[in-house]
Design a protein around this motif. Structure first.
Motif, mmCIF file in Angstrom:
data_model
loop_
_atom_site.group_PDB
_atom_site.id
_atom_site.type_symbol
_atom_site.label_atom_id
_atom_site.label_comp_id
_atom_site.label_asym_id
_atom_site.label_seq_id
_atom_site.Cartn_x
_atom_site.Cartn_y
_atom_site.Cartn_z
ATOM 1 N N LEU A 267 -22.145 -29.332 144.366
ATOM 2 C CA LEU A 267 -22.092 -28.077 143.625
ATOM 3 C C LEU A 267 -22.407 -28.358 142.165
ATOM 4 O O LEU A 267 -22.012 -29.411 141.626
ATOM 5 C CB LEU A 267 -20.710 -27.432 143.742
ATOM 6 N N PHE A 268 -23.088 -27.416 141.511
ATOM 7 C CA PHE A 268 -23.500 -27.612 140.125
ATOM 8 C C PHE A 268 -23.054 -26.434 139.255
ATOM 9 O O PHE A 268 -22.913 -25.305 139.728
ATOM 10 C CB PHE A 268 -25.020 -27.777 140.026
ATOM 11 N N GLY A 269 -22.845 -26.728 137.977
ATOM 12 C CA GLY A 269 -22.506 -25.687 137.013
ATOM 13 C C GLY A 269 -22.751 -26.194 135.603
ATOM 14 O O GLY A 269 -23.174 -27.348 135.397
ATOM 15 N N LEU A 270 -22.479 -25.337 134.624
ATOM 16 C CA LEU A 270 -22.617 -25.737 133.218
ATOM 17 C C LEU A 270 -21.444 -26.621 132.833
ATOM 18 O O LEU A 270 -20.287 -26.296 133.106
ATOM 19 C CB LEU A 270 -22.656 -24.500 132.323
ATOM 20 N N CYS A 271 -21.730 -27.721 132.198
ATOM 21 C CA CYS A 271 -20.687 -28.681 131.836
ATOM 22 C C CYS A 271 -19.701 -28.046 130.853
ATOM 23 O O CYS A 271 -20.116 -27.472 129.847
ATOM 24 C CB CYS A 271 -21.298 -29.936 131.216
ATOM 25 N N PRO A 272 -18.395 -28.140 131.122
ATOM 26 C CA PRO A 272 -17.406 -27.558 130.208
ATOM 27 C C PRO A 272 -17.142 -28.416 128.988
ATOM 28 O O PRO A 272 -16.419 -27.997 128.079
ATOM 29 C CB PRO A 272 -16.152 -27.468 131.088
ATOM 30 N N PRO B 168 -27.734 -26.398 134.166
ATOM 31 C CA PRO B 168 -26.561 -27.049 134.758
ATOM 32 C C PRO B 168 -26.814 -28.515 135.100
ATOM 33 O O PRO B 168 -27.749 -28.831 135.830
ATOM 34 C CB PRO B 168 -26.295 -26.232 136.031
ATOM 35 N N SER B 169 -25.989 -29.395 134.550
ATOM 36 C CA SER B 169 -26.094 -30.819 134.876
ATOM 37 C C SER B 169 -24.741 -31.377 135.294
ATOM 38 O O SER B 169 -24.589 -32.576 135.470
ATOM 39 C CB SER B 169 -26.628 -31.601 133.671
ATOM 40 N N PHE B 170 -23.767 -30.498 135.458
ATOM 41 C CA PHE B 170 -22.413 -30.882 135.854
ATOM 42 C C PHE B 170 -22.299 -30.743 137.366
ATOM 43 O O PHE B 170 -22.496 -29.663 137.917
ATOM 44 C CB PHE B 170 -21.407 -29.970 135.144
ATOM 45 N N VAL C 135 -20.298 -31.581 141.156
ATOM 46 C CA VAL C 135 -19.042 -31.863 141.858
ATOM 47 C C VAL C 135 -19.373 -32.249 143.296
ATOM 48 O O VAL C 135 -20.050 -31.500 144.004
ATOM 49 C CB VAL C 135 -18.099 -30.640 141.847
ATOM 50 N N ALA C 136 -18.906 -33.433 143.707
ATOM 51 C CA ALA C 136 -19.093 -33.897 145.078
ATOM 52 C C ALA C 136 -17.810 -33.642 145.847
ATOM 53 O O ALA C 136 -16.824 -34.356 145.678
ATOM 54 C CB ALA C 136 -19.450 -35.375 145.101
ATOM 55 N N GLU C 137 -17.821 -32.605 146.676
ATOM 56 C CA GLU C 137 -16.610 -32.227 147.397
ATOM 57 C C GLU C 137 -16.213 -33.290 148.408
ATOM 58 O O GLU C 137 -15.017 -33.533 148.623
ATOM 59 C CB GLU C 137 -16.820 -30.883 148.104
ATOM 60 N N ASP C 138 -17.194 -33.960 149.010
ATOM 61 C CA ASP C 138 -16.858 -34.965 150.024
ATOM 62 C C ASP C 138 -16.146 -36.176 149.415
ATOM 63 O O ASP C 138 -15.302 -36.809 150.059
ATOM 64 C CB ASP C 138 -18.119 -35.413 150.777
ATOM 65 N N LYS C 139 -16.467 -36.487 148.146
ATOM 66 C CA LYS C 139 -15.830 -37.626 147.488
ATOM 67 C C LYS C 139 -14.722 -37.208 146.526
ATOM 68 O O LYS C 139 -14.018 -38.049 145.966
ATOM 69 C CB LYS C 139 -16.884 -38.448 146.739
ATOM 70 N N GLN C 140 -14.606 -35.897 146.299
ATOM 71 C CA GLN C 140 -13.578 -35.353 145.403
ATOM 72 C C GLN C 140 -13.713 -35.896 143.980
ATOM 73 O O GLN C 140 -12.737 -36.271 143.325
ATOM 74 C CB GLN C 140 -12.178 -35.637 145.948
ATOM 75 N N ILE C 141 -14.969 -35.919 143.493
ATOM 76 C CA ILE C 141 -15.224 -36.391 142.129
ATOM 77 C C ILE C 141 -16.212 -35.457 141.444
ATOM 78 O O ILE C 141 -16.883 -34.653 142.087
ATOM 79 C CB ILE C 141 -15.786 -37.832 142.101
ATOM 80 N N PHE C 142 -16.292 -35.589 140.109
ATOM 81 C CA PHE C 142 -17.275 -34.828 139.327
ATOM 82 C C PHE C 142 -18.039 -35.801 138.436
ATOM 83 O O PHE C 142 -17.571 -36.909 138.140
ATOM 84 C CB PHE C 142 -16.580 -33.757 138.463
ATOM 85 N N HIS C 143 -19.227 -35.369 138.004
ATOM 86 C CA HIS C 143 -20.016 -36.176 137.071
ATOM 87 C C HIS C 143 -20.994 -35.267 136.350
ATOM 88 O O HIS C 143 -21.622 -34.398 136.970
ATOM 89 C CB HIS C 143 -20.787 -37.273 137.810
ATOM 90 N N CYS C 144 -21.109 -35.448 135.039
ATOM 91 C CA CYS C 144 -22.128 -34.727 134.267
ATOM 92 C C CYS C 144 -23.283 -35.673 134.003
ATOM 93 O O CYS C 144 -23.103 -36.723 133.367
ATOM 94 C CB CYS C 144 -21.566 -34.204 132.942
ATOM 95 N N PHE C 145 -24.458 -35.318 134.492
ATOM 96 C CA PHE C 145 -25.628 -36.169 134.333
ATOM 97 C C PHE C 145 -26.151 -36.169 132.899
ATOM 98 O O PHE C 145 -27.005 -36.973 132.554
ATOM 99 C CB PHE C 145 -26.747 -35.714 135.285
ATOM 100 N N SER C 146 -25.614 -35.275 132.072
ATOM 101 C CA SER C 146 -26.076 -35.189 130.691
ATOM 102 C C SER C 146 -25.157 -35.953 129.738
ATOM 103 O O SER C 146 -25.593 -36.835 129.023
ATOM 104 C CB SER C 146 -26.171 -33.716 130.258
ATOM 105 N N CYS C 147 -23.852 -35.638 129.750
ATOM 106 C CA CYS C 147 -22.938 -36.289 128.795
ATOM 107 C C CYS C 147 -22.264 -37.524 129.376
ATOM 108 O O CYS C 147 -21.641 -38.301 128.644
ATOM 109 C CB CYS C 147 -21.883 -35.310 128.282
ATOM 110 N N GLY C 148 -22.359 -37.724 130.702
ATOM 111 C CA GLY C 148 -21.844 -38.939 131.309
ATOM 112 C C GLY C 148 -20.395 -38.908 131.728
ATOM 113 O O GLY C 148 -19.897 -39.873 132.309
ATOM 114 N N ARG C 149 -19.669 -37.821 131.442
ATOM 115 C CA ARG C 149 -18.273 -37.775 131.862
ATOM 116 C C ARG C 149 -18.186 -37.684 133.391
ATOM 117 O O ARG C 149 -19.005 -37.039 134.027
ATOM 118 C CB ARG C 149 -17.556 -36.568 131.241
#
Length: 607
Positions: A36-41, A48-50, A52-66
């Motif tokens: 799932l993708f959205g605007l990074c908060p 949108p570069s933020f 969320v991988a539901e299967d792994k229960q993690i998030f990652h922003c491809f732009s800011c790296g968080r």
């Protein structure tokens, strides 16, 4: 924290929580492929570069790296500690939290800010007590009851009353030994010509203003007597914890409904928001000023892409609605207008017509901006007068020409033609002429488009370039995390990574699987709790790589060989540099020695 949170409770919260449910409270997520993708908060972006991988229960922003798990998200989003984030996530999922694990709020890290936060919380409790439990609050309570505010609604919004006393709150905090400096910083007090402090809010109904997390950061005080010579509303000044350009009244209460209904209603006043909430319209907010700021729009863009303006129906309200529509030009949103009939404000309409009629109006009576604007223009002209007809036509075409949909253009051209009693063909000719004029002027008016493209370029996904060594390390570490036989082989081989970031995660991985006695798959979300924030970001980045489901042995051997040989390749480079220096100074003996080393090293590499 009173007591350290045991791992059993953390595991329970983790097992009962879906990261998508938590992040969806802050970010508007849309499915794209597996994730799932959205605007990074955490930073402003248009693309949108933020993820969320539901299967792994993690998030990652491809732009800011968080990146990280659900607890890391709350820690970053709310500035909370890890134990506090566990409790926050538990409360979101209605998981009972034992009293001994309750944590104090540390959203505001500065000590003065935390003191101010506590002061506003204590002041709200005092004002609420005065309103509901004392004779001083009786007139204010009667005023609120006359406006059909129930006890539950008063409690939901934390409404209170500040009595007509210059020193009540001042003495309250002096008794708690709050310093003079902090009292002045708080915004709760004003000072006279002699420099003496006194209560800023007196004889006013007090409406707490909260941040997105529900912390009270300011007040809005409303006079009881609408004919009073003083301002109807008195708001807190800006402080270390309150920035009016970043704050939206009722956002904390409205977030869930905004996401579910797919739109937010922008009201003019705080009491309108409260009245609408009472009437069952719970997706309403109000800004602290006359227009939404970029910061406020960005917060809303994470929740919805539709803003409906619902201001007063009287002449000033209509003017304010028109001004708002001319200022709301952010193309992340579509806009609508909820016009209140009979020149009433939302609160008056609800009290006179009832909750159901207002719900019908809010849900089914939304006008398009162009429809409202055309009606607004019509108010200002006498369409029986030829001069006014031409003025009305000119203004209307200036708005219609902005529309992208041919159907919309045709519909509103027809509406203007009917109003003026002329043919659609003649109006379309005028519209074509206006379009040609705008095309000529376009190059001189594209500054905003240039800015937009620059922003999109800055915030677009940047894929870093890795050399062969680092690519090998990244892929090998990924497979080691996800396949136990690979990490066992690496450990038994005495293998080590060249870059310390990858070695650190690998060492943490070995310690984690040993401590937790894990033989099979590693739960990525749980493993992250054992890592530093920096390593969580890196692990999330690795786990978000587009990788196949299975590895092959040759691939693993190649990665290991590349990493093991990297030291030899580094030596090779050093010897070549030494050879150049030896040739410059004419040291033949050293050149022969270095040449022999070079031959031996290349032989080892070739094998």
């Amino acid at each position: 924290m009173a007591t350290r949170i045991p791992q059993e409770f953390i595991d329970e919260v983790t097992s009962k929580t879906n990261i998508v449910d938590v992040i969806s409270k802050y970010v508007q997520l849309k499915k794209s492929g597996k994730n799932l993708f959205g605007l990074c908060p955490f930073h402003e972006e248009r693309t949108p570069s933020f993820s969320v991988a539901e299967d792994k229960q993690i998030f990652h922003c491809f732009s800011c790296g968080r990146g990280g798990n659900v607890y890391k998200f709350i820690m970053e989003m709310e500035n909370k500690s890890f134990p506090e984030s566990v409790i926050e996530v538990a409360q979101m999922g209605n998981i009972p939290v034992p009293d001994q694990y309750e944590a104090r709020n540390t959203q505001y890290q500065n000590s003065d800010s935390r003191t101010l936060l506590k002061m506003y919380s204590d002041a709200a409790k005092l004002y609420s007590h005065i309103l509901t439990k004392t004779e001083n609050g009786t007139p204010a309570l009667k005023y609120l009851k006359n406006r059909d505010l129930s006890d539950d609604l008063i409690q939901t919004f934390g409404i209170g009353y500040a009595p007509n006393n210059n020193n009540l709150l001042l003495q309250f905090f002096k008794d708690r030994e709050i310093t003079e400096d902090v009292l002045r910083k708080s915004g709760l007090f004003a000072e006279n010509q002699e420099g003496e402090l006194f209560d800023r809010f007196r004889d006013r109904v007090m409406i707490p203003i909260t941040d997105e997390s529900g912390n009270i950061i300011a007040f809005s005080g409303r006079v009881l007597d609408k004919n009073a010579s003083t301002a109807k509303y008195l708001n807190s000044p800006e402080t270390e914890i309150f920035n009016k350009g970043k704050t939206l009244f009722n956002l904390n209460n409205a977030k869930k409904e905004i996401r579910e209904k797919g739109n937010v209603i922008l009201f003019e006043g705080f009491m309108d928001v409260i009245s609408a909430y009472k009437a069952g319209v719970t997706n309403g907010v109000a800004s602290m000023g006359t227009s939404l700021t970029d910061d406020q729009l960005y917060v809303l863009s994470r929740l919805t892409d539709k803003i409906n303006v619902c201001y007063d129906g009287d002449d000033p309200g209509v003017e304010a609605t028109y001004r708002a529509l001319t200022q709301l030009t952010d193309d992340r949103f579509t806009y609508g207008v909820i016009s209140i009939p009979d020149k009433k404000d939302p609160d008056e309409y609800i009290r006179s017509e009832g909750a159901q009629k207002f719900q019908n109006l809010a849900n089914g009576g939304v006008q398009t901006p162009i429809s409202f604007i055309l009606n607004y223009f019509k108010r200002n002209y006498n369409l029986n007068n030829e001069h006014d007809q031409l003025e009305f036509l000119n203004q209307s075409l200036q708005e219609i020409v902005k529309l992208q949909s041919p159907v919309e253009v045709d519909m509103y051209v027809g509406k203007v033609a009917d109003e003026m009693g002329v043919s659609k063909e003649s109006i379309n000719k005028e519209l074509d002429s206006l379009r040609r004029q705008m095309e000529i002027q376009k190059p001189a008016n594209n500054y905003k488009n240039v800015q937009k493209k620059a922003l999109e370029k800055v915030t677009s996904t940047v894929k870093p370039k890795y050399d062969r060594l680092e690519k090998s390390e990244r892929y090998l570490l990924y497979w080691a995390i996800n396949f136990p036989e690979i990490r066992v082989n690496l450990k038994g081989d005495g293998f080590s990574f060249v870059h310390q970031d990858y070695q650190r995660i690998f060492d943490s991985l070995l310690a984690y699987v040993e401590e937790e006695d894990i033989d099979e798959d590693v739960n990525i979300s749980e493993f992250m709790n054992f890592l530093s924030d920096e390593d969580k970001n890196l692990l999330a980045e690795l786990e978000m790589m587009n990788m196949p489901e299975e590895y092959n042995d040759q691939e693993i051997d190649d990665y290991m060989r590349n990493i093991k040989n990297s030291g030899l390749e580094s030596q090779l480079g050093d010897i070549n540099q030494q050879l150049k220096k030896a040739a410059l100074v004419g040291d033949n003996k050293l050149q022969l020695e270095l040449a022999q080393k070079l031959i031996n090293l290349r032989r080892i590499l070739s094998n």
